[in-house]
Motif scaffolding. Structure first.
Motif, PDB file in Angstrom:
ATOM      1  N   GLY A  13     -33.554 -52.453   8.733  1.00 44.86           N
ATOM      2  CA  GLY A  13     -33.248 -51.878   7.498  1.00 44.86           C
ATOM      3  C   GLY A  13     -31.773 -52.290   6.629  1.00 44.86           C
ATOM      4  N   PRO A  14     -31.551 -52.161   5.462  1.00 40.90           N
ATOM      5  CA  PRO A  14     -30.000 -52.257   4.324  1.00 40.90           C
ATOM      6  C   PRO A  14     -28.756 -51.377   5.830  1.00 40.90           C
ATOM      7  N   ALA A  15     -27.671 -51.746   4.539  1.00 40.42           N
ATOM      8  CA  ALA A  15     -27.176 -51.006   5.298  1.00 40.42           C
ATOM      9  C   ALA A  15     -26.867 -49.544   4.745  1.00 40.42           C
ATOM     10  N   GLY A  16     -26.176 -48.918   5.790  1.00 40.67           N
ATOM     11  CA  GLY A  16     -26.172 -47.253   5.679  1.00 40.67           C
ATOM     12  C   GLY A  16     -27.723 -46.956   5.071  1.00 40.67           C
ATOM     13  N   GLY A  27     -28.915 -45.679   8.085  1.00 44.62           N
ATOM     14  CA  GLY A  27     -29.051 -44.626   8.477  1.00 44.62           C
ATOM     15  C   GLY A  27     -29.835 -44.936  10.607  1.00 44.62           C
ATOM     16  N   LYS A  28     -29.937 -46.513  10.047  1.00 44.01           N
ATOM     17  CA  LYS A  28     -30.521 -47.461  11.610  1.00 44.01           C
ATOM     18  C   LYS A  28     -29.841 -47.701  12.402  1.00 44.01           C
ATOM     19  N   SER A  29     -28.345 -47.459  12.553  1.00 40.88           N
ATOM     20  CA  SER A  29     -28.097 -47.067  14.276  1.00 40.88           C
ATOM     21  C   SER A  29     -27.956 -45.780  14.296  1.00 40.88           C
ATOM     22  N   ASP A  85     -28.238 -52.650  19.172  1.00 40.02           N
ATOM     23  CA  ASP A  85     -27.768 -52.923  17.899  1.00 40.02           C
ATOM     24  C   ASP A  85     -27.625 -54.717  17.771  1.00 40.02           C
ATOM     25  N   THR A  86     -28.443 -55.658  16.457  1.00 44.31           N
ATOM     26  CA  THR A  86     -28.313 -57.099  16.940  1.00 44.31           C
ATOM     27  C   THR A  86     -28.017 -57.372  15.655  1.00 44.31           C
ATOM     28  N   GLY A  87     -27.025 -56.609  14.626  1.00 47.38           N
ATOM     29  CA  GLY A  87     -26.006 -56.399  13.608  1.00 47.38           C
ATOM     30  C   GLY A  87     -24.678 -56.782  14.358  1.00 47.38           C
ATOM     31  N   ALA A  88     -24.180 -55.937  15.650  1.00 48.43           N
ATOM     32  CA  ALA A  88     -22.968 -56.390  16.486  1.00 48.43           C
ATOM     33  C   ALA A  88     -23.425 -57.677  16.730  1.00 48.43           C
ATOM     34  N   MET A  89     -24.622 -58.554  17.397  1.00 43.21           N
ATOM     35  CA  MET A  89     -24.616 -59.482  17.699  1.00 43.21           C
ATOM     36  C   MET A  89     -23.782 -60.529  16.628  1.00 43.21           C
ATOM     37  N   TYR A  90     -24.748 -60.479  15.547  1.00 46.51           N
ATOM     38  CA  TYR A  90     -23.723 -61.230  14.284  1.00 46.51           C
ATOM     39  C   TYR A  90     -22.266 -61.053  14.062  1.00 46.51           C
ATOM     40  N   ARG A  91     -21.938 -60.418  13.769  1.00 47.78           N
ATOM     41  CA  ARG A  91     -20.639 -59.265  13.500  1.00 47.78           C
ATOM     42  C   ARG A  91     -20.015 -60.392  14.286  1.00 47.78           C
ATOM     43  N   SER A  92     -20.683 -60.522  15.700  1.00 47.99           N
ATOM     44  CA  SER A  92     -19.522 -61.183  16.970  1.00 47.99           C
ATOM     45  C   SER A  92     -19.044 -62.313  17.379  1.00 47.99           C
ATOM     46  N   ILE A 142     -15.335 -55.979  14.696  1.00 49.96           N
ATOM     47  CA  ILE A 142     -15.875 -56.630  14.230  1.00 49.96           C
ATOM     48  C   ILE A 142     -16.389 -55.813  13.223  1.00 49.96           C
ATOM     49  N   ARG A 143     -16.604 -54.212  12.669  1.00 51.00           N
ATOM     50  CA  ARG A 143     -16.327 -54.405  11.418  1.00 51.00           C
ATOM     51  C   ARG A 143     -15.005 -53.788  10.396  1.00 51.00           C
ATOM     52  N   SER A 144     -14.487 -54.618  10.475  1.00 56.71           N
ATOM     53  CA  SER A 144     -13.074 -55.030  10.048  1.00 56.71           C
ATOM     54  C   SER A 144     -13.726 -55.934   8.409  1.00 56.71           C
ATOM     55  N   VAL A 200     -35.225 -51.616  19.178  1.00 56.88           N
ATOM     56  CA  VAL A 200     -34.201 -52.162  18.568  1.00 56.88           C
ATOM     57  C   VAL A 200     -33.872 -52.411  17.576  1.00 56.88           C
ATOM     58  N   GLU A 201     -31.987 -52.857  16.513  1.00 57.00           N
ATOM     59  CA  GLU A 201     -32.395 -52.636  15.430  1.00 57.00           C
ATOM     60  C   GLU A 201     -32.085 -53.735  14.736  1.00 57.00           C
ATOM     61  N   GLY A 202     -31.893 -54.101  13.348  1.00 56.55           N
ATOM     62  CA  GLY A 202     -31.370 -54.981  12.963  1.00 56.55           C
ATOM     63  C   GLY A 202     -32.384 -55.341  11.588  1.00 56.55           C
ATOM     64  N   ARG A 203     -32.391 -56.141  10.693  1.00 57.99           N
ATOM     65  CA  ARG A 203     -32.837 -56.766   9.544  1.00 57.99           C
ATOM     66  C   ARG A 203     -34.365 -57.219   9.906  1.00 57.99           C
ATOM     67  N   ASP A 204     -34.622 -57.513  10.979  1.00 56.96           N
ATOM     68  CA  ASP A 204     -36.093 -59.191  11.054  1.00 56.96           C
ATOM     69  C   ASP A 204     -36.566 -58.461  12.101  1.00 56.96           C
ATOM     70  N   ILE A 205     -36.252 -57.133  12.860  1.00 55.28           N
ATOM     71  CA  ILE A 205     -36.935 -57.641  14.234  1.00 55.28           C
ATOM     72  C   ILE A 205     -38.240 -57.435  14.259  1.00 55.28           C
TER      73      ILE A 205
HETATM   74  O1  CDP Z   1     -24.044 -51.892  10.025  1.00 53.93           O
HETATM   75  P1  CDP Z   1     -24.666 -53.065   8.688  1.00 53.93           P
HETATM   76  O2  CDP Z   1     -25.931 -52.618   8.210  1.00 53.93           O
HETATM   77  O3  CDP Z   1     -23.147 -52.928   8.260  1.00 53.93           O
HETATM   78  O4  CDP Z   1     -24.890 -54.777   9.148  1.00 53.93           O
HETATM   79  P2  CDP Z   1     -25.144 -54.287  10.724  1.00 53.93           P
HETATM   80  O5  CDP Z   1     -26.331 -53.855  11.639  1.00 53.93           O
HETATM   81  O6  CDP Z   1     -23.736 -54.251  11.597  1.00 53.93           O
HETATM   82  O7  CDP Z   1     -25.071 -55.569  10.741  1.00 53.93           O
HETATM   83  C1  CDP Z   1     -24.338 -57.241   9.206  1.00 53.93           C
HETATM   84  C2  CDP Z   1     -24.506 -58.783   9.245  1.00 53.93           C
HETATM   85  O8  CDP Z   1     -25.604 -59.485  10.225  1.00 53.93           O
HETATM   86  C3  CDP Z   1     -26.248 -57.749   8.088  1.00 53.93           C
HETATM   87  O9  CDP Z   1     -25.800 -57.759   6.802  1.00 53.93           O
HETATM   88  C4  CDP Z   1     -26.965 -59.065   7.721  1.00 53.93           C
HETATM   89  O10 CDP Z   1     -26.404 -59.966   7.076  1.00 53.93           O
HETATM   90  C5  CDP Z   1     -26.778 -59.708   9.433  1.00 53.93           C
HETATM   91  N1  CDP Z   1     -28.152 -59.033  10.451  1.00 53.93           N
HETATM   92  C6  CDP Z   1     -29.088 -60.309  10.176  1.00 53.93           C
HETATM   93  O11 CDP Z   1     -28.917 -60.897   9.924  1.00 53.93           O
HETATM   94  N2  CDP Z   1     -30.861 -60.013  11.234  1.00 53.93           N
HETATM   95  C7  CDP Z   1     -30.145 -58.281  11.763  1.00 53.93           C
HETATM   96  N3  CDP Z   1     -31.341 -58.743  13.117  1.00 53.93           N
HETATM   97  C8  CDP Z   1     -29.155 -58.066  12.018  1.00 53.93           C
HETATM   98  C9  CDP Z   1     -28.169 -58.250  11.082  1.00 53.93           C
END
Ligand code: CDP
Length: 209
Positions: free
Chosen positions: A8-11, A13-15, A31-38, A82-84, A120-125
């Motif tokens: 799902g998108p930011a905000g 409620g995923k995390s 939290d796979t977003g934390a990996m991309y942020r890293s 990583i949240r900056s 597992v949480e993210g965008r493409d899981i």
């Molecule tokens: O917490 P928030 O929804 O703000 O973002 P995040 O989950 O920390 O992910 C940060 C960014 O990483 C996203 O805006 C995506 O561009 C990317 N992301 C992704 O491409 N694929 C994932 N599985 C997770 C995050």
């Protein structure tokens, strides 16, 4: 292997939901977003332009990234960094880099294989990383609700600016070529607007086969 995929998108409620589901079921949470942020954080620290696809692709496999509890990158604590706003801006290009994605997906699959699954949480899981997941959910919420939640998390007073940044990332994440954000085949869409965390967690757990 039993994976619960939460996209799902930011905000949306995923995390919060992913963590609570993991805790209730006694599973590990990733939290796979934390990996991309890293990876984005490491780029900025080394002065690498996030848009320099070749350099970023070369950097990603060399990084030691830990996202369990505290986030560490090559041994340094980066949990807050990583949240900056700088990393939040830079992560968009990093996450659109196909070679970075291939490396992160490989690590995500290894993480799940080594423990027999997890949440597992993210965008493409559900779409790319674990298309065979036991449960796939796509969380959403109204734009206002998402901006309000995120402003609260990052302690930003300017809800309008936060909303604009979320809209920028929604657009970039949904329109990029590599693994764009979309509802995975077989995923259940849950609108979390106005619902408590417990209600959503009950719904997700109720979907387990
Ligand atoms: O917490 P928030 O929804 O703000 O973002 P995040 O989950 O920390 O992910 C940060 C960014 O990483 C996203 O805006 C995506 O561009 C990317 N992301 C992704 O491409 N694929 C994932 N599985 C997770 C995050």
């Amino acid at each position: 292997m039993r994976v619960i995929a939460i996209d799902g998108p930011a905000g949306s409620g995923k995390s919060t939901v992913a963590r609570a589901v993991a805790q209730r079921l006694g599973l590990d949470y990733l939290d796979t977003g934390a990996m991309y942020r890293s990876v984005a954080f490491a780029c900025l620290r080394r002065g690498i332009d996030p848009l320099d696809a070749e350099k970023v692709a070369a950097l990603a496999p060399s990084l030691d990234i830990e996202v369990a509890g505290r986030v560490t990158v090559d041994g340094d604590d980066a949990t807050e960094a990583i949240r900056s706003p700088e990393v939040t801006k830079a992560v968009t290009a990093v996450a659109a880099n196909p070679e970075v994605r291939a490396e992160m997906v490989r690590r995500q699959r290894a993480w799940a294989e080594s423990r027999g699954g997890g949440v597992v949480e993210g965008r493409d899981i559900g779409s790319v990383v674990f298309p065979q997941a036991a449960v796939k959910v796509y969380l959403t919420a109204s734009d206002e609700e998402r901006a309000r939640r995120r402003s609260h998390e990052v302690r930003a007073d300017d809800v309008t600016a936060v909303a604009a940044d979320i809209a920028r990332r929604d657009h970039a994440d949904s329109t990029r070529e590599a693994s764009p954000l979309h509802v995975a085949e077989g995923a259940t869409v849950i609108d979390t607007t106005g619902h408590t965390v417990d209600e959503i967690v009950d719904q997700v757990i109720g979907m387990l086969p």
